[in-house]
Design a protein around this motif. Structure first.
Motif, PDB file in Angstrom:
ATOM      1  N   ARG A 364      83.467 -11.146-109.234  1.00 12.66           N
ATOM      2  CA  ARG A 364      83.123 -10.134-110.245  1.00 12.66           C
ATOM      3  C   ARG A 364      81.953  -9.280-109.775  1.00 12.66           C
ATOM      4  NH1 ARG A 364      84.035 -14.602-113.719  1.00 12.66           N
ATOM      5  NH2 ARG A 364      81.787 -14.927-114.045  1.00 12.66           N
ATOM      6  N   ALA A 365      81.007  -9.884-109.077  1.00 13.52           N
ATOM      7  CA  ALA A 365      79.853  -9.138-108.579  1.00 13.52           C
ATOM      8  C   ALA A 365      80.289  -8.061-107.584  1.00 13.52           C
ATOM      9  CB  ALA A 365      78.857 -10.091-107.920  1.00 13.52           C
ATOM     10  N   ALA A 366      81.120  -8.438-106.629  1.00 16.27           N
ATOM     11  CA  ALA A 366      81.574  -7.476-105.625  1.00 16.27           C
ATOM     12  C   ALA A 366      82.379  -6.347-106.262  1.00 16.27           C
ATOM     13  CB  ALA A 366      82.408  -8.190-104.563  1.00 16.27           C
ATOM     14  N   ARG A 367      83.216  -6.684-107.247  1.00 18.64           N
ATOM     15  CA  ARG A 367      84.023  -5.665-107.911  1.00 18.64           C
ATOM     16  C   ARG A 367      83.151  -4.675-108.665  1.00 18.64           C
ATOM     17  NH1 ARG A 367      87.432  -8.751-110.445  1.00 18.64           N
ATOM     18  NH2 ARG A 367      86.298  -8.863-112.428  1.00 18.64           N
ATOM     19  N   LEU A 368      82.159  -5.180-109.418  1.00 18.82           N
ATOM     20  CA  LEU A 368      81.263  -4.287-110.148  1.00 18.82           C
ATOM     21  C   LEU A 368      80.513  -3.372-109.191  1.00 18.82           C
ATOM     22  CD1 LEU A 368      79.842  -3.424-112.808  1.00 18.82           C
ATOM     23  CD2 LEU A 368      78.101  -5.150-112.282  1.00 18.82           C
ATOM     24  N   TYR A 369      80.056  -3.928-108.086  1.00 17.36           N
ATOM     25  CA  TYR A 369      79.306  -3.097-107.140  1.00 17.36           C
ATOM     26  C   TYR A 369      80.170  -1.955-106.613  1.00 17.36           C
ATOM     27  CZ  TYR A 369      76.374  -1.556-103.351  1.00 17.36           C
ATOM     28  OH  TYR A 369      75.601  -0.772-102.521  1.00 17.36           O
ATOM     29  N   ARG A 370      81.395  -2.267-106.200  1.00 16.16           N
ATOM     30  CA  ARG A 370      82.272  -1.223-105.660  1.00 16.16           C
ATOM     31  C   ARG A 370      82.541  -0.142-106.702  1.00 16.16           C
ATOM     32  NH1 ARG A 370      85.194  -5.747-103.882  1.00 16.16           N
ATOM     33  NH2 ARG A 370      86.724  -5.385-105.542  1.00 16.16           N
ATOM     34  N   GLU A 371      82.749  -0.553-107.945  1.00 16.73           N
ATOM     35  CA  GLU A 371      83.143   0.404-108.975  1.00 16.73           C
ATOM     36  C   GLU A 371      81.998   1.239-109.521  1.00 16.73           C
ATOM     37  OE1 GLU A 371      85.006  -2.018-111.906  1.00 16.73           O
ATOM     38  OE2 GLU A 371      86.848  -2.322-110.743  1.00 16.73           O
ATOM     39  N   ARG A 372      80.793   0.667-109.582  1.00 17.11           N
ATOM     40  CA  ARG A 372      79.711   1.352-110.282  1.00 17.11           C
ATOM     41  C   ARG A 372      78.466   1.627-109.442  1.00 17.11           C
ATOM     42  NH1 ARG A 372      79.908   1.137-115.833  1.00 17.11           N
ATOM     43  NH2 ARG A 372      78.236   2.656-115.630  1.00 17.11           N
ATOM     44  N   PHE A 373      78.157   0.788-108.463  1.00 18.36           N
ATOM     45  CA  PHE A 373      76.849   0.855-107.826  1.00 18.36           C
ATOM     46  C   PHE A 373      76.852   1.313-106.368  1.00 18.36           C
ATOM     47  CE2 PHE A 373      75.701  -2.917-110.769  1.00 18.36           C
ATOM     48  CZ  PHE A 373      75.520  -2.050-111.829  1.00 18.36           C
ATOM     49  N   ALA A 374      77.981   1.374-105.732  1.00 18.17           N
ATOM     50  CA  ALA A 374      78.038   1.659-104.302  1.00 18.17           C
ATOM     51  C   ALA A 374      77.454   3.027-103.981  1.00 18.17           C
ATOM     52  CB  ALA A 374      79.483   1.572-103.806  1.00 18.17           C
ATOM     53  N   LEU A 375      76.986   3.185-102.749  1.00 19.12           N
ATOM     54  CA  LEU A 375      76.395   4.444-102.302  1.00 19.12           C
ATOM     55  C   LEU A 375      77.353   5.610-102.513  1.00 19.12           C
ATOM     56  CD1 LEU A 375      74.082   5.951-100.863  1.00 19.12           C
ATOM     57  CD2 LEU A 375      75.165   5.320 -98.687  1.00 19.12           C
ATOM     58  N   GLU A 376      78.633   5.373-102.344  1.00 16.07           N
ATOM     59  CA  GLU A 376      79.621   6.441-102.554  1.00 16.07           C
ATOM     60  C   GLU A 376      79.562   6.985-103.971  1.00 16.07           C
ATOM     61  OE1 GLU A 376      80.783   3.943 -99.160  1.00 16.07           O
ATOM     62  OE2 GLU A 376      80.221   3.506-101.241  1.00 16.07           O
ATOM     63  N   ARG A 377      79.295   6.116-104.953  1.00 18.85           N
ATOM     64  CA  ARG A 377      79.183   6.583-106.343  1.00 18.85           C
ATOM     65  C   ARG A 377      77.959   7.492-106.498  1.00 18.85           C
ATOM     66  NH1 ARG A 377      82.794   3.552-105.502  1.00 18.85           N
ATOM     67  NH2 ARG A 377      83.518   5.551-104.704  1.00 18.85           N
ATOM     68  N   THR A 378      76.863   7.156-105.817  1.00 19.70           N
ATOM     69  CA  THR A 378      75.661   7.987-105.875  1.00 19.70           C
ATOM     70  C   THR A 378      75.931   9.373-105.319  1.00 19.70           C
ATOM     71  OG1 THR A 378      74.200   6.070-105.652  1.00 19.70           O
ATOM     72  CG2 THR A 378      73.264   8.207-105.066  1.00 19.70           C
ATOM     73  N   VAL A 379      76.568   9.423-104.160  1.00 15.26           N
ATOM     74  CA  VAL A 379      76.834  10.707-103.527  1.00 15.26           C
ATOM     75  C   VAL A 379      77.810  11.534-104.371  1.00 15.26           C
ATOM     76  CG1 VAL A 379      77.759  11.833-101.474  1.00 15.26           C
ATOM     77  CG2 VAL A 379      76.317   9.807-101.241  1.00 15.26           C
ATOM     78  N   GLU A 380      78.805  10.872-104.967  1.00 19.84           N
ATOM     79  CA  GLU A 380      79.706  11.588-105.859  1.00 19.84           C
ATOM     80  C   GLU A 380      78.950  12.238-107.008  1.00 19.84           C
ATOM     81  OE1 GLU A 380      82.465   8.644-107.105  1.00 19.84           O
ATOM     82  OE2 GLU A 380      83.508   8.541-105.178  1.00 19.84           O
ATOM     83  N   SER A 381      77.987  11.513-107.576  1.00 23.14           N
ATOM     84  CA  SER A 381      77.198  12.064-108.686  1.00 23.14           C
ATOM     85  C   SER A 381      76.380  13.266-108.232  1.00 23.14           C
ATOM     86  CB  SER A 381      76.256  10.984-109.243  1.00 23.14           C
ATOM     87  OG  SER A 381      76.988   9.941-109.843  1.00 23.14           O
ATOM     88  N   LEU A 382      75.802  13.179-107.047  1.00 26.34           N
ATOM     89  CA  LEU A 382      74.966  14.271-106.561  1.00 26.34           C
ATOM     90  C   LEU A 382      75.803  15.527-106.250  1.00 26.34           C
ATOM     91  CD1 LEU A 382      72.556  12.344-104.171  1.00 26.34           C
ATOM     92  CD2 LEU A 382      72.001  13.337-106.380  1.00 26.34           C
ATOM     93  N   LEU A 383      76.996  15.339-105.763  1.00 24.93           N
ATOM     94  CA  LEU A 383      77.820  16.481-105.371  1.00 24.93           C
ATOM     95  C   LEU A 383      78.652  17.046-106.514  1.00 24.93           C
ATOM     96  CD1 LEU A 383      79.103  15.343-101.857  1.00 24.93           C
ATOM     97  CD2 LEU A 383      77.254  16.929-102.395  1.00 24.93           C
ATOM     98  N   ARG A 384      78.719  16.277-107.604  1.00 22.55           N
ATOM     99  CA  ARG A 384      79.510  16.736-108.740  1.00 22.55           C
ATOM    100  C   ARG A 384      78.835  17.929-109.411  1.00 22.55           C
ATOM    101  NH1 ARG A 384      79.719  12.192-111.236  1.00 22.55           N
ATOM    102  NH2 ARG A 384      77.977  12.603-112.632  1.00 22.55           N
ATOM    103  N   ALA A 385      79.602  18.931-109.777  1.00 23.67           N
ATOM    104  CA  ALA A 385      79.039  20.097-110.459  1.00 23.67           C
ATOM    105  C   ALA A 385      78.466  19.684-111.798  1.00 23.67           C
ATOM    106  CB  ALA A 385      80.114  21.166-110.667  1.00 23.67           C
ATOM    107  N   SER A 386      77.330  20.260-112.161  1.00 23.76           N
ATOM    108  CA  SER A 386      76.717  19.956-113.449  1.00 23.76           C
ATOM    109  C   SER A 386      77.539  20.510-114.579  1.00 23.76           C
ATOM    110  CB  SER A 386      75.301  20.538-113.502  1.00 23.76           C
ATOM    111  OG  SER A 386      74.496  19.936-112.527  1.00 23.76           O
ATOM    112  N   LEU A 387      77.505  19.810-115.703  1.00 23.36           N
ATOM    113  CA  LEU A 387      78.250  20.261-116.874  1.00 23.36           C
ATOM    114  C   LEU A 387      77.523  21.399-117.572  1.00 23.36           C
ATOM    115  CD1 LEU A 387      79.286  16.743-118.241  1.00 23.36           C
ATOM    116  CD2 LEU A 387      80.619  18.298-116.821  1.00 23.36           C
TER     117      LEU A 387
END
Length: 387
Positions: A364-387
């Motif tokens: 469960r720990a590894a799954r949560l990390y991949r889905e919510r916490f991974a570096l890829e999620r951070t970069v997606e947030s930074l590159l996503r256009a602001s609402l």
């Protein structure tokens, strides 16, 4: 606001300028985080510059241009920074790694915050790793002053931020009203490798020897030493086969102190004060259970927790006022209610007797990390256009 490709500059791509109080080889969680984000943005095709204190230098590293300016956040340093930024074509996006104590002046650098607020020609984004010093009516006057000044600083920076990120949701409560409900929760990812080659794991296990092994990863500051002593000692005494591995800066001193106070346990406590990131990951992966007490609770800004969760290790920790609901909802870590060592010890004992439950916890720990916490999620947030 527009997407990263055309913000404030028509068709010209925006250039990223990360302002940080520390950057490798300077140690620290913000240092490692800034490098990870900067290099990830560069791999995504962005033009990335990092501005950090230090001896004067400009060099490129993995697609990132690093600029070091002596006394970066002091008035003379800000003059040099202003001049240097002017040499980079607009549009520019400043991404401030906000940690009050990293800016100098005993965490009360109002002049720097005023400088940032005045940069109207640039797009201003802020990542709040930490935000204010806690206020208490019974605190010493100097601490009340610090609490008040850090709130002024947060307001100065928050009032002008085009976009804001917080490492834990509760930081948003200290932001100006206009930003409070728009701040984006962007958990800090693990700053060490999230995968360990089988050969490295086997070699590490062979070097350590038979367990079972209880691990702890941290910096062994005053806030954790007492709780960690109160948990490890009874756990080691309860089973003569158990061993403890202490990882992170300060672990050697802590192990020596534990051995001096409890000589009968000294031979079953090992430490690794400084390890290369790959070796640190291998040692964490070799643990049967990670024990991470935090007096204010587990939260997504704990890079020590993120390292274990990313590797899919079963981890025991505590609830507290900074603990986000996701930890309970996901079941990714085992949570002891409150901060008493007895509750943590009891939970560890239960898990040590149930290997199947420990394995499920790691999954469960590894799954949560991949889905919510991974570096890829951070970069997606930074590159996503602001609402």
């Amino acid at each position: 606001m527009t997407s990263s490709g055309d913000a404030r500059g028509g068709d010209r791509p925006v250039s990223w300028h990360l302002l940080t109080g520390e950057y490798p080889p300077q140690p620290g969680g913000v240092s490692d985080y800034t490098r990870l984000v900067a290099q990830s943005l560069a791999r995504a095709g962005q033009g990335v510059h990092v501005w950090a204190p230090g001896d004067p230098e400009v060099r490129e590293e993995h697609g990132v241009t690093l600029h070091r300016i002596p006394g970066l956040f002091t008035p003379p340093g800000l003059v040099r920074l202003t001049r240097a930024l002017s040499h980079h074509r607009a549009p520019r996006r400043l991404l401030l790694q906000y940690v009050p104590h990293a800016f100098g002046l005993k965490a009360m650098n109002v002049p720097f915050c005023a400088w940032f607020a005045a940069r109207r020609q640039d797009e201003r984004w802020v990542f709040f790793h930490e935000i204010v010093y806690p206020w208490s009516l019974s605190a010493a006057p100097r601490h009340q002053l610090l609490a008040g000044v850090t709130r002024v600083m947060a307001r100065l920076v928050g009032e002008v931020a085009d976009r804001a990120f917080v490492s834990i949701p509760s930081w948003a409560e200290h932001l100006p009203p206009r930003l409070r409900h728009r701040a984006e929760w962007c958990p800090v990812p693990s700053n060490i490798p999230t995968e360990v080659p089988v050969a490295s794991l086997v070699a590490t296990q062979a070097t350590l020897g038979a367990g079972p092994w209880l691990g702890h990863f941290g910096t062994y500051g005053s806030h954790v030493r007492g709780p960690l002593f109160a948990v490890l000692v009874p756990l080691l005494r309860a089973d003569g086969q158990r061993k403890a591995l202490l990882l992170g800066r300060g672990s050697q001193g802590f192990a020596q102190e534990l051995g001096a106070r409890h000589p009968e346990l000294a031979s079953r406590v090992q430490s690794r004060d400084t390890l290369a990131p790959e070796d640190l990951a291998a040692h964490l992966a070799a643990m049967d259970l990670l024990v991470q007490p935090y007096l204010d609770g587990v939260s997504s800004r704990r890079s020590t927790t993120m390292a274990g969760v990313a590797l899919g290790r079963p981890l025991v920790t505590q609830t507290g006022h900074l603990t986000e609901p996701i930890w309970r909802e996901s079941g990714a870590v085992a949570l002891a209610e409150g901060t008493t060592p007895e509750a943590l010890v009891a939970l560890v004992e239960r898990l040590m007797s149930q290997p199947e439950e420990r394995a499920a916890l790691g999954v469960r720990a590894a799954r949560l990390y991949r889905e919510r916490f991974a570096l890829e999620r951070t970069v997606e947030s930074l590159l996503r256009a602001s609402l």
